[in-house]
Design an enzyme around this catalytic site. Structure first.
Site, PDB file in Angstrom:
ATOM      1  N   SER A   1       1.487  -5.166 -11.776  1.00  0.00           N
ATOM      2  CA  SER A   1       0.472  -6.228 -11.658  1.00  0.00           C
ATOM      3  C   SER A   1      -0.218  -6.477 -12.986  1.00  0.00           C
ATOM      4  O   SER A   1      -0.282  -5.572 -13.834  1.00  0.00           O
ATOM      5  CB  SER A   1      -0.582  -5.810 -10.629  1.00  0.00           C
TER       6      SER A   1
ATOM      7  N   TYR B   1      -6.518   0.712  -6.900  1.00  0.00           N
ATOM      8  CA  TYR B   1      -5.284  -0.089  -6.950  1.00  0.00           C
ATOM      9  C   TYR B   1      -4.803  -0.299  -8.387  1.00  0.00           C
ATOM     10  O   TYR B   1      -3.634  -0.062  -8.707  1.00  0.00           O
ATOM     11  CB  TYR B   1      -5.551  -1.437  -6.275  1.00  0.00           C
TER      12      TYR B   1
HETATM   13  P1  NAD Z   1       1.961  -8.451   1.072  1.00  0.00           P
HETATM   14  O1  NAD Z   1       1.038  -9.571   1.270  1.00  0.00           O
HETATM   15  O2  NAD Z   1       3.323  -8.577   1.584  1.00  0.00           O
HETATM   16  O3  NAD Z   1       1.243  -7.157   1.680  1.00  0.00           O
HETATM   17  C1  NAD Z   1       1.489  -5.839   1.299  1.00  0.00           C
HETATM   18  C2  NAD Z   1       2.674  -5.270   2.049  1.00  0.00           C
HETATM   19  O4  NAD Z   1       2.911  -3.947   1.618  1.00  0.00           O
HETATM   20  C3  NAD Z   1       2.536  -5.198   3.550  1.00  0.00           C
HETATM   21  O5  NAD Z   1       2.949  -6.393   4.142  1.00  0.00           O
HETATM   22  C4  NAD Z   1       3.459  -4.054   3.908  1.00  0.00           C
HETATM   23  O6  NAD Z   1       4.741  -4.523   4.250  1.00  0.00           O
HETATM   24  C5  NAD Z   1       3.537  -3.243   2.649  1.00  0.00           C
HETATM   25  N1  NAD Z   1       2.859  -1.970   2.863  1.00  0.00           N
HETATM   26  C6  NAD Z   1       1.548  -1.681   2.620  1.00  0.00           C
HETATM   27  N2  NAD Z   1       1.298  -0.402   2.958  1.00  0.00           N
HETATM   28  C7  NAD Z   1       2.468   0.107   3.415  1.00  0.00           C
HETATM   29  C8  NAD Z   1       2.845   1.385   3.914  1.00  0.00           C
HETATM   30  N3  NAD Z   1       1.985   2.414   4.011  1.00  0.00           N
HETATM   31  N4  NAD Z   1       4.143   1.546   4.312  1.00  0.00           N
HETATM   32  C9  NAD Z   1       5.021   0.532   4.239  1.00  0.00           C
HETATM   33  N5  NAD Z   1       4.722  -0.687   3.761  1.00  0.00           N
HETATM   34  C10 NAD Z   1       3.453  -0.888   3.348  1.00  0.00           C
HETATM   35  O7  NAD Z   1       2.044  -8.064  -0.491  1.00  0.00           O
HETATM   36  P2  NAD Z   1       2.255  -8.946  -1.817  1.00  0.00           P
HETATM   37  O8  NAD Z   1       0.972  -9.558  -2.230  1.00  0.00           O
HETATM   38  O9  NAD Z   1       3.467  -9.776  -1.689  1.00  0.00           O
HETATM   39  O10 NAD Z   1       2.500  -7.779  -2.851  1.00  0.00           O
HETATM   40  C11 NAD Z   1       3.780  -7.250  -3.152  1.00  0.00           C
HETATM   41  C12 NAD Z   1       3.645  -6.411  -4.405  1.00  0.00           C
HETATM   42  O11 NAD Z   1       3.199  -7.233  -5.481  1.00  0.00           O
HETATM   43  C13 NAD Z   1       2.603  -5.281  -4.274  1.00  0.00           C
HETATM   44  O12 NAD Z   1       3.083  -4.153  -4.969  1.00  0.00           O
HETATM   45  C14 NAD Z   1       1.405  -5.849  -4.987  1.00  0.00           C
HETATM   46  O13 NAD Z   1       0.598  -4.836  -5.528  1.00  0.00           O
HETATM   47  C15 NAD Z   1       2.058  -6.665  -6.069  1.00  0.00           C
HETATM   48  N6  NAD Z   1       1.193  -7.703  -6.607  1.00  0.00           N
HETATM   49  C16 NAD Z   1       0.721  -8.702  -5.804  1.00  0.00           C
HETATM   50  C17 NAD Z   1      -0.124  -9.662  -6.345  1.00  0.00           C
HETATM   51  C18 NAD Z   1      -0.690 -10.790  -5.545  1.00  0.00           C
HETATM   52  O14 NAD Z   1      -1.533 -11.527  -6.071  1.00  0.00           O
HETATM   53  N7  NAD Z   1      -0.305 -10.981  -4.307  1.00  0.00           N
HETATM   54  C19 NAD Z   1      -0.478  -9.592  -7.706  1.00  0.00           C
HETATM   55  C20 NAD Z   1       0.012  -8.555  -8.479  1.00  0.00           C
HETATM   56  C21 NAD Z   1       0.852  -7.615  -7.911  1.00  0.00           C
END
Ligand code: NAD
Ligand code: MG
Length: 305
Positions: free
Chosen positions: A197, A210
């Protein structure tokens, strides 16, 4: 004809203005319970369902993606299937509804989708996930460590030991555990991609647990890339900026920050999950044969090291 599209996208290859490719959303300051469900999102995210066009870049590949039910992981799962890969999907049991939607899209491409729900905080699931994926796909050559837990907390005094434990177990311990088990299957030519991220370099004051896991993921990626290079396995990372996914309205941001989500990027809008997919496709494909230990930033123009 090369007219500029301002009304959304035909596919990711259409010549278009990135400022207006997707509208600048203003989500309400309402939070849903964690983990958010895509099905419950008032403002729908674009995972490329109708727009991502595959060109055969991952034909015959076998990919395991964690958090493949929603957000960025779902967009990557759709893209990988359209590029010709079979996909194993990891997600939490309570996300079955979201996972079935993505399974249906993958199968509509004539690809295999293997659903393996479970909790990545559990070391035993990390191992059985890989075993089931390799069995269901008859091998494994792409691993996308993408699941993440992000819950904003105003002050360190309010950060419970439980949240600290769950954030670290989900966001970094599981990357070690799943990757270690996957190495039993990954042959030369395989690729590992870790979701980090912008928070790895620019931590928000409300996300100290985080953000520090994301810095760890960057470091893990660069160290492991060197360790696995002689085996012909490439390790890279993708660092998203603010992307509209269920994680954000389910506690990822303080409620009052949601209406402004992504508006402070140089592009002036939040990104959509499908805008991340080409980065994950590139790093997985053999086109990236000399790309190792890299963090590909996909963040709307926020400066990064
Ligand atoms: P998302 O909206 O799909 O939600 C997080 C998901 O993580 C959940 O749906 C679940 O499937 C999974 N998860 C959480 N805890 C879990 C557990 N204990 N066991 C199994 N699965 C679990 O997520 P996203 O926003 O698409 O994020 C995907 C990745 O991208 C993450 O690593 C996040 O940190 C990173 N990221 C996201 C953003 C953003 O703005 N959305 C920005 C930077 C990085
Ligand atoms: Mg989900």
């Amino acid at each position: 004809m090369t007219s500029e599209s301002t009304t959304g996208t035909t596919d990711q290859y259409t010549f278009q203005n990135p400022v207006t490719r997707f509208e600048s959303i203003t989500p309400p300051a309402d939070q849903t319970p964690e983990p958010g469900l895509e099905a419950d999102m008032e403002i729908k995210a674009d995972r490329g369902e109708t727009s991502y066009r595959g060109t055969g870049r991952l034909v015959g590949r076998k990919a395991l993606i964690t958090d493949a039910d929603s957000g960025i992981g779902a967009a990557v799962a759709i893209a990988y299937a359209r590029e010709g890969a079979d996909v194993a999907l990891s997600y939490l049991p309570e996300e079955e509804e979201d996972a079935q939607v993505i399974k249906g899209i993958i199968e509509a491409e004539g690809r295999t989708a293997v659903c393996i729900p479970g909790d990545l905080k559990d070391p035993a699931y990390c191992i059985s996930l890989v075993q089931q994926a390799a069995q269901g796909l008859d091998g494994l050559d792409i691993l996308v460590n993408n699941a993440g837990k992000q819950v904003a907390v105003e002050s360190l005094e309010d950060l419970s030991d439980e949240q600290l434990d769950h954030t670290y177990k989900t966001n970094i311990y599981s990357f070690f555990r799943v990757t270690k088990e996957a190495l039993k299957h990954l042959k030369p030519g395989s690729a590992i991609i870790n979701s980090t991220s912008i928070q790895a370099y620019e931590p928000s004051p409300t996300l100290v647990d985080y953000a520090s896991t994301k810095a760890a993921i960057n470091n893990f990626t660069k160290g492991l890339a060197q360790q696995l290079a002689p085996k012909g396995i490439r390790v890279n990372a993708v660092a998203p900026g603010p992307i509209w996914t269920p994680l954000q309205p389910s506690g990822g941001q303080p409620a009052e920050a949601l209406p402004e989500f992504g508006k402070d990027t140089p592009l002036g809008r939040a990104g959509q999950p499908t805008e991340l997919a080409p980065a994950y496709v590139f790093l997985a494909s053999s086109e990236a044969s000399y790309v190792l230990g890299e963090t590909l930033n996909v963040n709307g123009g926020m400066p990064s090291p």
